[in-house]
Each structure stands twice: as C-alpha cells, then as structure tokens.
Design a protein around this motif. Structure first.
Motif, PDB file in Angstrom:
ATOM      1  N   LYS A   1     -10.234  -5.899 -35.942  1.00 40.32           N
ATOM      2  CA  LYS A   1     -10.306  -6.641 -35.615  1.00 40.32           C
ATOM      3  C   LYS A   1     -11.250  -6.308 -34.002  1.00 40.32           C
ATOM      4  CE  LYS A   1      -6.714  -8.501 -32.394  1.00 40.32           C
ATOM      5  NZ  LYS A   1      -4.951  -8.733 -32.554  1.00 40.32           N
TER       6      LYS A   1
ATOM      7  N   THR B   1     -12.892 -15.750 -32.493  1.00 41.78           N
ATOM      8  CA  THR B   1     -12.788 -16.830 -33.499  1.00 41.78           C
ATOM      9  C   THR B   1     -14.104 -18.003 -33.994  1.00 41.78           C
ATOM     10  OG1 THR B   1     -12.846 -18.346 -30.975  1.00 41.78           O
ATOM     11  CG2 THR B   1     -10.581 -17.486 -32.579  1.00 41.78           C
TER      12      THR B   1
ATOM     13  N   ALA C   1     -14.939 -18.066 -37.800  1.00 43.31           N
ATOM     14  CA  ALA C   1     -13.204 -18.199 -38.096  1.00 43.31           C
ATOM     15  C   ALA C   1     -12.944 -17.319 -40.302  1.00 43.31           C
ATOM     16  CB  ALA C   1     -13.524 -19.498 -38.966  1.00 43.31           C
ATOM     17  N   SER C   2     -13.576 -17.085 -40.611  1.00 46.61           N
ATOM     18  CA  SER C   2     -13.235 -16.311 -41.872  1.00 46.61           C
ATOM     19  C   SER C   2     -12.905 -15.070 -41.366  1.00 46.61           C
ATOM     20  CB  SER C   2     -13.844 -16.370 -43.018  1.00 46.61           C
ATOM     21  OG  SER C   2     -15.086 -15.548 -42.987  1.00 46.61           O
TER      22      SER C   2
ATOM     23  N   TYR D   1     -12.663 -13.973 -38.650  1.00 47.30           N
ATOM     24  CA  TYR D   1     -11.626 -13.890 -37.580  1.00 47.30           C
ATOM     25  C   TYR D   1     -10.228 -13.542 -38.182  1.00 47.30           C
ATOM     26  CZ  TYR D   1      -7.911 -15.012 -33.542  1.00 47.30           C
ATOM     27  OH  TYR D   1      -7.284 -14.769 -32.759  1.00 47.30           O
ATOM     28  N   SER D   2      -9.868 -14.653 -39.056  1.00 44.60           N
ATOM     29  CA  SER D   2      -8.366 -14.610 -40.054  1.00 44.60           C
ATOM     30  C   SER D   2      -8.223 -13.802 -40.420  1.00 44.60           C
ATOM     31  CB  SER D   2      -8.673 -16.107 -40.647  1.00 44.60           C
ATOM     32  OG  SER D   2      -9.522 -16.264 -41.462  1.00 44.60           O
ATOM     33  N   GLU D   3      -9.392 -13.243 -41.424  1.00 45.66           N
ATOM     34  CA  GLU D   3      -9.107 -12.069 -41.852  1.00 45.66           C
ATOM     35  C   GLU D   3      -8.383 -10.530 -41.258  1.00 45.66           C
ATOM     36  OE1 GLU D   3     -12.799 -10.687 -44.406  1.00 45.66           O
ATOM     37  OE2 GLU D   3     -11.874  -9.363 -44.332  1.00 45.66           O
TER      38      GLU D   3
ATOM     39  N   GLU E   1      -7.514 -10.880 -38.168  1.00 49.19           N
ATOM     40  CA  GLU E   1      -5.753 -10.923 -37.485  1.00 49.19           C
ATOM     41  C   GLU E   1      -4.771 -10.686 -39.041  1.00 49.19           C
ATOM     42  OE1 GLU E   1      -5.077 -12.155 -34.525  1.00 49.19           O
ATOM     43  OE2 GLU E   1      -7.149 -11.286 -34.258  1.00 49.19           O
ATOM     44  N   ALA E   2      -5.133 -10.991 -40.404  1.00 49.09           N
ATOM     45  CA  ALA E   2      -4.453 -10.692 -41.367  1.00 49.09           C
ATOM     46  C   ALA E   2      -4.222  -9.522 -42.091  1.00 49.09           C
ATOM     47  CB  ALA E   2      -5.040 -11.169 -42.733  1.00 49.09           C
TER      48      ALA E   2
END
Lengths: 261, 227
Positions: free
Chosen positions: B199, B214, B217-218, B220-222, B224-225
């Motif tokens: 992050k 953001t 996208a990918s 970002y989601s990684e 956040e995960a």
C-alpha cells in the motif's frame, strides 16, 4: 526454444511445443530421451508461469518508462531546449543531488529502525596502563608525607602546650602584680578576662584563668553584688586541706558574643 | 543478560544485516541457554517499551531476527549516516518497480543484452536477445544507473543491489532453473515485507506519477488485500 516468442501472449507456440513434445514422447525408448523430455516440461511450465504473470500485470498495465520519467522529474532533472553535444540525449541533465532529493522522500515509506550509535564513542583501551603507574607513584609519595607528618605534629603539640603554659603563667603574673599593687581592691573577674577588642581573646583568657583555678593558683569568689572576683592564691602546704575540701566547686560561665559586647 | 542482549541487538542492527540466534547464544546468552526464550522475550519487550522497536523473527526455521521501527512516522528530519537515505531512495524505486510488475522481475547474470542459448534441445541452438522490457537493470538504465559503471552516489551499484540489499533481506534473488546463462528473479525480501507495505509503495508510485492509486486496479486491490 524461442522463449520470447513463446512468452508473447498472443502466440500459441507454447501449446504447440507441448503438443509436439507429447507426440515425441511416444517414440521415446531411451532414458536419455526421457530425461530431455522431463527438462522440457520444466522449461515449459516456467514459461507458462511467466505468461500467466504477464497476463496478470497487463490487467493494469504499468508503464515503467513513464514511471522512470516521472522519477527523473521528481529528482530535479533539467530538460533544456538546446543541444550542446549531439552524442547524449540532448540537453538533459540530472543534478548531483538528484538521489538526495529521493533520499528525503524515501524514509517516509519505511519503518526502519534508526541505527544505534554511542554518542561519545567508545573507550580506548590504552589509559589503564599509565593509570596504574600514576597510582603507584602516588602511594609512594604519600607514604613519605605521612612519615613526615607525625614528627611535625609532635612539634606542634609541644609548642601548643608550651604556649598555653606560658600564657597561664603570664596571666598569673599579671594577676599577682595587680593584687600586690592593690591588695584590698578585688579584681572583677570580668574586668580581668574581657578583652574589649577581641571576643576570642576573652574566651582564651577565661580558658587560661581556669587553669590557674584548677591548679589552685587563683580563686574566684562572689562579692556582695554576686559578681565574681578573682584573686591569686599562695600555693602553701596548708592549702592542701582547703583544696581537698573547698576547691571542688565548679562554676560554669557562659558568655556569648552579644553579652560580651 | 537481558540488557546485554538489548545492547547487542542494537549494535548488530547498525548494518541492517539480520541477526542470527547462534550469534546471540554465543556472545550473550552463553551458559543461560535454557532461559533463552525468556531472555529474548524480555529483550523484545524492552526494545518495544524503551525504544519503540520491534524484534521480528523473519526466518522461523533458521531463527534470524531484525529490528523494525514500531513508532508512527514523525514529520521531522530522519537522521542518517553516510548514504543511508540515498540508498533507501534507490531501494524504494526498486521495490516499487518489482511490485508494480507483479511482485517479481527478472534479471540475468550478464548485462542486459545477452545471448540466450538453450542447449538441451536437439535442434540447432538459437541466439537471441531477450528484451524483457521492464527487467530491473533496463529500468535502472532509464534513471542513469548502470550496473557496469561506477555511480557517483552509489559506487558499485550491482554490488549494492545484488549483495548488500540481498544480505540485508530487503531483496531476494532466486535462481530460475535450467536457464543458461543463469537467470535470476528479484522479489521483495522479508525485511521489505516488514518495513514497508504494498500500500505504501503504491502510494509512492501514485504520488510520483500524479495519479490516484486506484488507477492501477489490480495492484490496488492486491495492496488493500494484504492482512
């Protein structure tokens, strides 16, 4: 074999190679060929993994060239219009503190433990040796000094006693002289001992007078006003009885500086 | 014993090379081996309460430890000796690159342009130049950092990246099997995992490029995960 073209996500070459390997395997009858086949599988699976990876990052394409350019901008690169020399990229100049600028920003993103350093540095290992020598010398000289001292002290004490005795004798003579001059007028104790100029002297006088009284060379009586008077005594044989009986009175006189004034 | 161990750890941490349990046992704990875990726990507590540092075991099999800063970031100047800050700058750039490229990038032993030979096939070997657009050194080229050339700030950069950062466990290099010349891949090392996060790194990239995190996208989601 042609790794790059296989990696191309649009190509099916990996699949084709796998299919060919399958076919070839049917004809395998020697161990060496089987080993080759196994190696091929390892390489193929690695390539397959890479292809999968590339697929993943292509979802959110990351333009590393753009990132690099933005980094250079951040580090303060100078992009001028002129071209000084045609060799390098025309007019692009990275300042010498470029990475320092980056260095100011970077620590914010790390939870790095500050390095621990002693503020005063460490002790050097040398001093202990000279220290011992100094200590020994000190001890030696101190011994001599101590030896010298007792001798000195003795001298001092002797002179001290002498001084006291002399003083006492002096005072006695003064007292006797006064009394001889005028035997009928009692000498006020206070008049005798008090030195109008020095409180310390006064106390000393009282101290010396006390010796006279102790040795029976003087006596203190109270006169009609209840004030002490002092007169010398003749030390005679007959005085022995007196001294036994009467001389054991004690008087405590307290005098402080205020009263003295 | 505990305070001796605390001092030992603080000094050992100066070079940022992870500390082995064996060294702790040999130098500090010695005859108190049985109380080892108790001593280490107490030392960890002291480090946390007095210095705000966390003692983390990054390798539970081989028992290797690092110190991590547990205090929130302060706005003031970060005190550093020598080239520490600049090195952290380079490191951040490399870690960002690795993450944005899918957590793993490739490099090979020789320089960027190499001859790629596969001897195992019965066919005539081809030689081609692997492009790997985005391989680590190709990327660093763009920043005027060259592995073969002495750098004004970093000196021998290849050594810094492949040896120092790796020894400190900021980076991890893994050999890819059956590649000739040998190829490696670079990933985040366990110290990087502890000292920063996907992050944070994504935020850095976003800041540099003037975009919102953001946007990717990918990644970002990684980011956040991660728990």
């Amino acid at each position: 074999e042609n790794r790059e073209s296989m990696l191309n996500s649009k190509s099916n070459r990996l699949t084709e190679a796998l299919e060919e390997a399958n076919r070839l395997f049917d004809g395998v009858c020697r161990a060496r060929e089987a080993a080759l086949d196994a190696q091929f599988l390892v390489i193929a699976s690695n390539i397959g993994k890479e292809k999968a990876n590339e697929l993943h990052s292509e979802m959110s394409a990351f333009d590393s060239t753009a990132f690099a350019e933005d980094l250079l901008t951040f580090m303060g690169i100078n992009r001028t219009e002129e071209t000084d020399d045609s060799e390098d990229v025309p007019g692009v100049f990275l300042p010498s503190d470029a990475w320092q600028t980056m260095g100011e920003e970077a620590p914010k993103y790390f939870r790095r433990a500050p390095t621990f350093h002693y503020m005063m540095g460490s002790f050097k290992s040398e001093p202990p040796v000279p220290k011992q020598r100094i200590e020994r010398q000190k001890k030696a000289s101190r011994g001599k000094a101590e030896q010298a001292m007792p001798a000195q002290l003795k001298k001092m004490e002797e002179s001290h006693q002498e001084a006291t005795e002399k003083e006492v004798e002096r005072i006695l003579r003064i007292l006797q002289t006064h009394f001889e001059n005028d035997p009928n007028t009692p000498i006020s104790f206070f008049d005798f001992v008090i030195d109008p100029n020095s409180f310390a002297r006064t106390v000393e006088n009282m101290f010396h007078v006390s010796f006279l009284i102790k040795d029976g060379l003087a006596k203190i009586k109270l006169d009609e006003d209840e004030l002490p008077i002092i007169e010398p005594l003749k030390p005679s044989g007959g005085g022995e009885e007196d001294s036994r009986a009467g001389a054991r009175n004690q008087v405590v006189v307290s005098l402080d500086q205020k009263e003295w004034q | 014993q505990v305070s001796e161990l605390v001092q030992f750890l603080l000094v050992k941490d100066q070079k940022k090379i992870p500390i082995k349990r064996a060294d702790m046992l040999k130098n500090i704990i010695r005859e108190y081996r049985d109380a080892y875990s108790e001593i280490v726990n107490r030392a960890g507590r002291t480090l946390q309460e007095v210095f705000g540092l966390q003692l983390v075991e990054i390798d539970t099999k081989r028992h290797i430890y690092i110190l991590v800063n547990n205090l929130p970031h302060s706005e003031g100047q970060y005190l550093c000796r020598g080239k520490e800050k600049e090195k952290m700058g380079l490191l951040l750039v490399i870690l960002s690159f690795i993450f944005m490229k899918g957590n793993s990038v490739k490099d090979s032993e020789s320089s960027a342009k190499i001859r790629f030979v596969v001897p195992h096939f019965p066919f005539a070997p081809h030689s081609l130049t692997p492009p790997f657009p985005g391989a680590l050194w190709e990327f660093l080229h763009l920043l005027r950092v060259y592995p073969g050339k002495q750098h004004g700030v970093f000196g021998d950069v290849r050594k810094l990246v492949t040896e120092e950062f790796v020894r400190q466990k900021y980076l991890e290099t893994t050999h890819i099997p059956l590649t000739d010349p040998p190829e490696f891949k670079y990933q985040w090392g366990p110290r990087a995992e502890k000292e920063t996060s996907k992050k944070d790194v994504l935020n850095f990239v976003a800041k540099i490029q003037g975009k919102d995190p953001t946007f990717w996208a990918s990644q970002y989601s990684e980011a956040e995960a991660v728990p």
